[in-house]
Scaffold this active site. Structure first.
Site, mmCIF file in Angstrom:
data_model
loop_
_atom_site.group_PDB
_atom_site.id
_atom_site.type_symbol
_atom_site.label_atom_id
_atom_site.label_comp_id
_atom_site.label_asym_id
_atom_site.label_seq_id
_atom_site.Cartn_x
_atom_site.Cartn_y
_atom_site.Cartn_z
ATOM 1 N N HIS A 40 11.939 10.967 -0.223
ATOM 2 C CA HIS A 40 11.543 11.002 -1.653
ATOM 3 C C HIS A 40 10.207 10.723 -1.704
ATOM 4 O O HIS A 40 9.391 10.452 -0.862
ATOM 5 C CB HIS A 40 12.329 10.055 -2.259
ATOM 6 C CG HIS A 40 11.949 8.721 -2.374
ATOM 7 N ND1 HIS A 40 12.078 7.939 -1.203
ATOM 8 C CD2 HIS A 40 11.044 7.855 -2.878
ATOM 9 C CE1 HIS A 40 11.431 6.782 -1.145
ATOM 10 N NE2 HIS A 40 10.844 6.803 -2.114
ATOM 11 N N HIS A 122 2.672 9.911 -1.012
ATOM 12 C CA HIS A 122 3.307 9.850 0.491
ATOM 13 C C HIS A 122 4.800 9.832 0.684
ATOM 14 O O HIS A 122 5.548 9.344 -0.394
ATOM 15 C CB HIS A 122 2.823 8.917 1.509
ATOM 16 C CG HIS A 122 3.067 7.457 0.887
ATOM 17 N ND1 HIS A 122 2.743 6.721 0.089
ATOM 18 C CD2 HIS A 122 4.268 6.781 1.457
ATOM 19 C CE1 HIS A 122 3.423 5.864 -0.129
ATOM 20 N NE2 HIS A 122 4.371 5.552 0.758
HETATM 21 P P1 ATP Z 1 13.170 -1.793 1.922
HETATM 22 O O1 ATP Z 1 12.085 -2.481 0.765
HETATM 23 O O2 ATP Z 1 14.446 -2.265 1.759
HETATM 24 O O3 ATP Z 1 12.552 -1.733 3.364
HETATM 25 P P2 ATP Z 1 12.149 0.690 0.376
HETATM 26 O O4 ATP Z 1 10.790 -0.015 0.546
HETATM 27 O O5 ATP Z 1 12.201 1.965 0.895
HETATM 28 O O6 ATP Z 1 12.975 -0.366 1.400
HETATM 29 P P3 ATP Z 1 12.391 -0.406 -2.328
HETATM 30 O O7 ATP Z 1 11.386 -1.420 -1.765
HETATM 31 O O8 ATP Z 1 13.286 -0.518 -3.026
HETATM 32 O O9 ATP Z 1 12.874 0.388 -0.795
HETATM 33 O O10 ATP Z 1 11.335 0.894 -2.626
HETATM 34 C C1 ATP Z 1 11.533 1.940 -3.249
HETATM 35 C C2 ATP Z 1 10.601 2.822 -3.512
HETATM 36 O O11 ATP Z 1 9.403 2.329 -4.196
HETATM 37 C C3 ATP Z 1 9.968 3.257 -2.019
HETATM 38 O O12 ATP Z 1 9.616 4.694 -2.051
HETATM 39 C C4 ATP Z 1 8.904 2.235 -1.877
HETATM 40 O O13 ATP Z 1 7.901 2.774 -0.825
HETATM 41 C C5 ATP Z 1 8.292 2.197 -2.941
HETATM 42 N N1 ATP Z 1 7.740 0.826 -3.391
HETATM 43 C C6 ATP Z 1 8.037 -0.227 -3.249
HETATM 44 N N2 ATP Z 1 7.448 -1.272 -3.543
HETATM 45 C C7 ATP Z 1 6.420 -0.828 -3.723
HETATM 46 C C8 ATP Z 1 5.152 -1.302 -4.287
HETATM 47 N N3 ATP Z 1 5.001 -2.661 -4.297
HETATM 48 N N4 ATP Z 1 4.355 -0.433 -4.958
HETATM 49 C C9 ATP Z 1 4.491 0.784 -4.726
HETATM 50 N N5 ATP Z 1 5.336 1.384 -4.274
HETATM 51 C C10 ATP Z 1 6.501 0.730 -3.877
#
Ligand code: ATP
Ligand code: MG
Length: 174
Positions: A40, A122
Site C-alpha cells: 500500500h 514509498h
Molecule cells: P510493524 O510496525 O508491525 O512492523 P507496519 O509498520 O507496517 O508494521 P504500522 O506501524 O501500523 O505497521 O504502520 C502502518 C503504516 O503507516 C505503514 O505504511 C507504515 O510505514 C506507516 N507508518 C508507521 N509509523 C509511521 C510514522 N511514525 N510515520 C509515518 N508513517 C508511519
C-alpha cells in the site's frame, strides 16, 4: 486502534511487486517481506486513536482533487539499526503531493497530533533487511501506472499474529 490514511494498490501492481520480491528472495535477500495483500501507499499515519469515526467524518467533508495518475519510481531504502527498509518509490507528482499535504493540513487543523517528518511517498517491500543494497539496485522493477480514484482509511492490526491493514472507509476523489 492504530489508524492511517493511504492508497490501496491495484492487484496487478501487487502481483508485479510480489514477483520482484520473490526474485529478491531467490537472490538471497533476507528480511521481513511485506505480504502482497498488504502492499500500500501511506499518505498520513495517525497512530493509536480510540475510534476511526472522527477521521472518517473529516474525510467525508474533505475537499479532494479529482482522480489523477500514479506512477512508480525507482526503489530505495531507509537505513535502520535493526536492518533497512527497502521500498519502491512513487512519483512525486504535484497531484499526489497536493492530496497528501491537504489531508495532513486538515488533520492537523482538526487537532490530530501528527509527526513532523517530511513526506516521502514509498511502498514498503521489506523491513529488517541486512543484505547488500546493490541487490536492490539490481532489481528490475517494472514501471507501473494507475489512476487514483479514492483514498482509504485503514486500521493496522495483528490478527492471530499476522499483520493486516483493514480498509475501514473509502473517500472518493472529487
Ligand atoms: P510493524 O510496525 O508491525 O512492523 P507496519 O509498520 O507496517 O508494521 P504500522 O506501524 O501500523 O505497521 O504502520 C502502518 C503504516 O503507516 C505503514 O505504511 C507504515 O510505514 C506507516 N507508518 C508507521 N509509523 C509511521 C510514522 N511514525 N510515520 C509515518 N508513517 C508511519
Ligand atoms: Mg510500524
Amino acid at each position: 486502534m492504530r489508524l492511517f490514511v493511504g492508497l490501496q494498490l491495484p492487484a496487478r501492481w501487487r502481483e508485479a511487486m510480489a514477483g520482484e520480491l520473490a526474485a529478491l528472495g531467490a537472490r538471497g535477500v533476507r528480511g521481513r517481506f511485506t505480504r502482497p495483500d498488504n502492499l500500500h501507499l501511506t499518505l498520513v499515519f495517525l497512530g493509536e486513536l480510540p475510534s476511526p469515526q472522527p477521521v472518517q467524518a473529516l474525510l467525508e467533508e474533505l475537499a479532494c482533487p479529482p482522480p489523477f495518475p500514479l506512477r512508480t519510481a525507482p526503489p530505495g531504502r531507509f537505513r535502520r539499526k535493526g536492518g533497512d527498509v527497502w521500498w519502491l518509490g512513487v512519483e512525486r507528482s504535484p497531484q499526489l503531493l497536493e492530496l497528501q499535504a491537504g489531508l495532513e493540513r486538515a488533520l492537523r487543523q482538526a487537532g490530530f497530533p501528527l509527526e513532523a517528518r517530511p513526506y516521502t511517498p514509498h511502498i514498503t517491500l521489506a523491513r529488517q533487511v541486512k543484505s547488500p543494497p546493490d541487490l536492490l539496485d539490481g532489481a528490475a522493477f517494472p514501471a507501473l501506472e494507475t489512476t487514483v480514484r479514492r483514498i482509504t482509511l485503514f486500521s493496522s492490526q495483528r490478527v492471530e499474529g499476522v499483520l493486516r491493514y483493514l480498509p475501514l472507509y473509502h473517500k472518493p476523489l472529487a
